[in-house]
Scaffold this active site. Sequence first.
Site, PDB file in Angstrom:
ATOM      1  N   GLY A  77       0.815  -1.215   0.000  1.00  0.00           N
ATOM      2  CA  GLY A  77       0.000   0.000   0.000  1.00  0.00           C
ATOM      3  C   GLY A  77       0.846   1.262   0.000  1.00  0.00           C
ATOM      4  NE  ARG A 141      -2.054  -4.525  -1.087  1.00  0.00           N
ATOM      5  CZ  ARG A 141      -1.537  -3.962   0.007  1.00  0.00           C
ATOM      6  NH1 ARG A 141      -0.497  -4.505   0.607  1.00  0.00           N
ATOM      7  NH2 ARG A 141      -2.059  -2.846   0.489  1.00  0.00           N
ATOM      8  CG  ASP A 172       2.744  -9.583   5.234  1.00  0.00           C
ATOM      9  OD1 ASP A 172       3.110 -10.350   6.155  1.00  0.00           O
ATOM     10  OD2 ASP A 172       1.562  -9.217   5.102  1.00  0.00           O
ATOM     11  CE  LYS A 198       4.386  -0.003   2.656  1.00  0.00           C
ATOM     12  NZ  LYS A 198       3.450  -0.751   1.793  1.00  0.00           N
ATOM     13  CB  THR A 199       2.846   0.082   6.678  1.00  0.00           C
ATOM     14  OG1 THR A 199       1.421  -0.031   6.687  1.00  0.00           O
ATOM     15  CG2 THR A 199       3.365  -0.201   8.080  1.00  0.00           C
ATOM     16  CG  ASP A 201      -1.709  -0.443   7.925  1.00  0.00           C
ATOM     17  OD1 ASP A 201      -2.351   0.506   7.453  1.00  0.00           O
ATOM     18  OD2 ASP A 201      -1.694  -1.578   7.425  1.00  0.00           O
TER      19      ASP A 201
HETATM   20  P1  FBP Z   1       0.469  -2.024   3.616  1.00  0.00           P
HETATM   21  O1  FBP Z   1       0.320  -2.963   4.770  1.00  0.00           O
HETATM   22  O2  FBP Z   1       0.904  -2.689   2.375  1.00  0.00           O
HETATM   23  O3  FBP Z   1       1.313  -0.832   3.966  1.00  0.00           O
HETATM   24  O4  FBP Z   1      -0.991  -1.450   3.278  1.00  0.00           O
HETATM   25  C1  FBP Z   1      -1.662  -0.577   4.080  1.00  0.00           C
HETATM   26  C2  FBP Z   1      -3.115  -0.472   3.709  1.00  0.00           C
HETATM   27  O5  FBP Z   1      -3.395   0.890   3.424  1.00  0.00           O
HETATM   28  C3  FBP Z   1      -4.040  -0.992   4.798  1.00  0.00           C
HETATM   29  O6  FBP Z   1      -4.300  -0.007   5.768  1.00  0.00           O
HETATM   30  C4  FBP Z   1      -5.253  -1.415   4.013  1.00  0.00           C
HETATM   31  O7  FBP Z   1      -5.995  -2.416   4.687  1.00  0.00           O
HETATM   32  C5  FBP Z   1      -4.658  -1.951   2.755  1.00  0.00           C
HETATM   33  O8  FBP Z   1      -3.456  -1.237   2.559  1.00  0.00           O
HETATM   34  C6  FBP Z   1      -5.551  -1.806   1.552  1.00  0.00           C
HETATM   35  O9  FBP Z   1      -4.866  -2.220   0.446  1.00  0.00           O
HETATM   36  P2  FBP Z   1      -5.433  -2.220  -1.044  1.00  0.00           P
HETATM   37  O10 FBP Z   1      -5.697  -0.793  -1.414  1.00  0.00           O
HETATM   38  O11 FBP Z   1      -4.348  -2.851  -1.844  1.00  0.00           O
HETATM   39  O12 FBP Z   1      -6.679  -3.034  -1.012  1.00  0.00           O
END
Ligand code: FBP
Length: 547
Positions: A77, A141, A172, A198-199, A201
Amino acid sequence: MEISALQKERAGYQPKLPKALQGAVKIKEGEPTKSVDNQDDIKKLFPNTYGMPLVEFVPTDKTESKAVNVGVILSGGQAPGGHNVISGLFDELKKLNPNNRLYGFLMGPGGLVDHNYIEITADFVQQYRNTGGFDMIGSGRTKLEQVEQFEKGLEIIRQLDINAIVIIGGDDSNTNACVLAEYYAAKKYGVQVIGCPKTIDGDLKNDQIETSFGFDTATKTYSELIGNIERDCNSARKYWHFIKLMGRSASHIALECALQTQPNICLVSEEIQAKDQTLNDIIEHIAGIIAHRAAQGNNYGVVLIPEGLIEFIPAVGRLIQELNDLLASHGADYKDLEPAAQREYILTHLSAGNRSTFETLPEGVAHQLSLDRDPHGNVQVSLIETEKLISEMVGAKLAQWKKEGKYNGKYSALHHFFGYEGRCAAPSNFDADYCYALGVSAVQLIANDKTGYMAIVKNTTASTDEWKAGGVPITMMMNMEKRNGEMKPVIRKALVELDGAPFKEFAARRDSWARETNYVYPGPIQYWGPADICDRTTKTLQLEQAK
Ligand code: FBP
């Protein structure tokens, strides 16, 4: 590319670097490390990258540096600041040796496997300095975990004469970076792999990683929006706003936004799990606060809901565990069925306890839980409309209380989901500086022959000058967990700690926020102005780092 006036002005911002990274750098090594748990298993799986020391960068006299070519990948993300990691990588590589080259693999880890790349040049990087988004090279991803992918990647690595790959990702993706580093080390291919935390979250943090980049900007952006809603809510005084916030399993984003905006209610998934609460307990808790406010004539309020909530209600959590195993083992014959047949299939395969939980969930939610997992085996919680589920159930409870004469208010609910609104925001000064320093650190790890490390920057509540930079062996952060029905080595996810300072602060104040109207309106991120406004870190970081 046409750019906005803000973007143009912001391009001139020179990220502040810690003193330790401003000139020539050498490394100081600490003691050997071990993984946070399951040491024997992790050591066996990572014989070449286990036990390496922590490293810190310290200033030195000018040193010679051999030429290196580096490939960079944005994974998962979007998070504000990713472009600045790449700017930091680029500037430091060129500073060490103008012949160094930086390649960007396109659209995530798949770009390495499929040989899609661009060379990052000075003109190109200039257009993206201090901007949000991952559009510079795109993200994806694809899970890098198969030997065939590693070997396919090696072909382009050899062709471009690349010495090191930098993977910018969450827990991950960094786990996969570690697996790749181990594989290339075991094969003695001489290709280094370095990760970057990075994230948005905020769940990639531990003793070594103070925060993941993007959390600062994303939570400030959501808090601005929540503050705006609170002000509207307090002006019209007729709606209850249910706001779901991104963050996957962890409630860090919801908690940080609550600390910044002081809503009437904020649910914290980790607390709900620890107290073994049922969905009904949660509904009664919210309805109770609504009834209390209604009795004072306040038929309005704001409720924050972390997107991972549903997984943390213990009965639903047990159901998801079984569904994960079921989907992993029966994936192929299940996939092509119609939704009704999928439901029937699940009901006949689930154990009795989980079947009754599945049957009590609204069909839409049950369906979402039965859909494909993301490539890392996670339920796609951002697709579950928890805010609607909760507000509807609260409405039903209040209607029942009204009949029983326990409540006599008006209840009108509105719904919001904030996630994509903040993931690509222009990075705050904190994220702009932090990310740039991470990029510079990653290059220094490469220049010092490290592999299987993540770049880190610490002491981040001090002024930027005083930040400390270095690297942490990725194996140090690992343990064994069940994924897609199998035990796998993974970086341990950091959930909200109920004995941690941010939650304690929230818990001490939430009752008054529920009863009274104590909203705080943080306003937009500021890029120019007094440092205590522009460079201020998150409340989470301030509370966690307070000595
Ligand atoms: P990462 O864990 O890859 O940093 O993603 C964060 C995030 O924004 C989460 O908060 C959310 O659940 C997810 O990505 C949504 O991903 P996508 O837009 O690929 O469905």
